[in-house]
Design a protein around this motif. Structure first.
Motif, PDB file in Angstrom:
ATOM      1  N   ILE A  28      36.148  -6.302 -29.565  1.00 37.67           N
ATOM      2  CA  ILE A  28      35.837  -5.639 -30.833  1.00 37.67           C
ATOM      3  C   ILE A  28      36.712  -6.175 -31.955  1.00 37.67           C
ATOM      4  O   ILE A  28      36.234  -6.436 -33.074  1.00 37.67           O
ATOM      5  CB  ILE A  28      36.012  -4.109 -30.690  1.00 37.67           C
ATOM      6  N   PHE A  29      37.998  -6.370 -31.664  1.00 37.40           N
ATOM      7  CA  PHE A  29      38.924  -6.908 -32.667  1.00 37.40           C
ATOM      8  C   PHE A  29      38.488  -8.308 -33.112  1.00 37.40           C
ATOM      9  O   PHE A  29      38.481  -8.613 -34.318  1.00 37.40           O
ATOM     10  CB  PHE A  29      40.340  -6.952 -32.099  1.00 37.40           C
ATOM     11  N   LEU A  30      38.114  -9.156 -32.155  1.00 37.53           N
ATOM     12  CA  LEU A  30      37.683 -10.515 -32.492  1.00 37.53           C
ATOM     13  C   LEU A  30      36.380 -10.505 -33.278  1.00 37.53           C
ATOM     14  O   LEU A  30      36.186 -11.333 -34.178  1.00 37.53           O
ATOM     15  CB  LEU A  30      37.539 -11.345 -31.217  1.00 37.53           C
ATOM     16  N   GLN A  31      35.479  -9.577 -32.947  1.00 34.94           N
ATOM     17  CA  GLN A  31      34.227  -9.467 -33.700  1.00 34.94           C
ATOM     18  C   GLN A  31      34.495  -9.106 -35.154  1.00 34.94           C
ATOM     19  O   GLN A  31      33.921  -9.703 -36.075  1.00 34.94           O
ATOM     20  CB  GLN A  31      33.324  -8.414 -33.050  1.00 34.94           C
ATOM     21  N   ILE A  32      35.373  -8.120 -35.371  1.00 31.47           N
ATOM     22  CA  ILE A  32      35.712  -7.703 -36.739  1.00 31.47           C
ATOM     23  C   ILE A  32      36.444  -8.828 -37.462  1.00 31.47           C
ATOM     24  O   ILE A  32      36.173  -9.102 -38.648  1.00 31.47           O
ATOM     25  CB  ILE A  32      36.574  -6.429 -36.703  1.00 31.47           C
ATOM     26  N   LEU A  33      37.357  -9.499 -36.757  1.00 24.82           N
ATOM     27  CA  LEU A  33      38.105 -10.607 -37.353  1.00 24.82           C
ATOM     28  C   LEU A  33      37.162 -11.722 -37.774  1.00 24.82           C
ATOM     29  O   LEU A  33      37.306 -12.288 -38.878  1.00 24.82           O
ATOM     30  CB  LEU A  33      39.135 -11.136 -36.357  1.00 24.82           C
ATOM     31  N   LEU A  34      36.199 -12.046 -36.913  1.00 20.51           N
ATOM     32  CA  LEU A  34      35.235 -13.103 -37.239  1.00 20.51           C
ATOM     33  C   LEU A  34      34.413 -12.735 -38.465  1.00 20.51           C
ATOM     34  O   LEU A  34      34.162 -13.587 -39.337  1.00 20.51           O
ATOM     35  CB  LEU A  34      34.320 -13.341 -36.037  1.00 20.51           C
TER      36      LEU A  34
END
Length: 268
Positions: A28-34
């Protein structure tokens, strides 16, 4: 009293659950970061002139356009019409496609007769049927729903029919040996075994129904997000086009989330 083996198993299970939670949080963190990275680079390139904001718009311009649209209040009507058309087309196509798949599974002769026509209909570009649909049902709301249904119904029928016919034949023979009727085989074996494929069809139809709605509104509507996209194109207003696409993404994501909830509830 717990044995050492039970305690060890309990600790191992806790570590496994904890690792799953960590992995989910990281994803989830990587999705938001992307997402933020994409928006940030898009805004930076538009601000510095690497890309022309007139042709590509920018997140800040989309935000300003969103505020203007919602302050005017008319956008709620466009979003509501598009959402209603999509939901109706989605439900009609899913129900009719499922019913046709059941009828074709029931009759092998009908399945053999219909199969080549399903393949041809599936390969036919549905946008080519736009003028015919307008002549048949008129423009606007009805034409958009028909376009949505035509795009979804064939793939629904083919996917579910494949799921029905790929059911384990040994299980079917076992039920037949126990004198089960065809309806009992359908209700107790075929339909339950096809639930994962049905969930996949729902996920596909979420996207395809929105494609049908936008295509229908693009061709013959005076309201809806597809109409706003067409209006923005004719006015060379890329900010309106990109804002309408952003709203489409939000609504489509909401429908997909509902399908995911349905999957968690029933696909066990």
């Amino acid at each position: 009293m717990k044995t050492k083996q039970q305690v060890k198993f309990s600790q191992t299970h806790k570590k496994y659950v904890k690792s799953l939670k960590k992995e989910k949080t990281l994803v989830i963190f990587l999705q938001i970061l992307l997402l933020f990275l994409f928006l940030g680079l898009w805004e930076l390139f538009a601000y510095t002139g690497v890309i022309d904001p007139f042709f590509f718009s920018s997140p800040s311009k989309i935000a300003v356009t969103l505020v203007d649209l919602f302050s005017g209040g008319e956008i709620w009507m466009h979003m509501g019409i598009s959402l209603l058309e999509t939901i109706l087309g989605f439900l009609i196509a899913t129900l009719l496609g499922g019913l046709i798949a059941i009828l074709l599974w029931w009759s092998e002769r009908a399945r053999k007769v219909a199969q080549p026509y399903l393949i041809v209909l599936n390969s036919l570009p549905k946008i080519a049927l736009g003028p015919i649909i307008i002549f048949w049902v008129g423009s606007g709301f009805s034409a958009t729903i028909v376009m949505c249904v035509l795009i979804c119904i064939v793939i629904t029928t083919i996917s579910l029919l494949n799921a029905f016919t790929s059911c384990d034949q040994d299980k079917i023979l076992l039920m037949q040996s126990m004198h089960a009727s065809k309806f009992q085989i359908l209700r107790k074996l075929i339909l339950p075994s096809a639930i994962p494929d049905f969930i996949s069809v729902l996920k596909i139809n979420v996207g395809m129904s929105w494609v049908g709605t936008v295509m229908g509104e693009y061709l013959s509507s005076t309201a809806g997000l597809g109409y706003l996209i067409n209006l923005g194109k004719s006015m060379l207003n890329l900010d309106l086009v990109m804002t309408s696409i952003f709203l489409l993404c939000i609504l489509a994501g909401g429908m997909y989330a509902l399908v995911n909830l349905f999957e968690k509830r029933y696909a066990k």
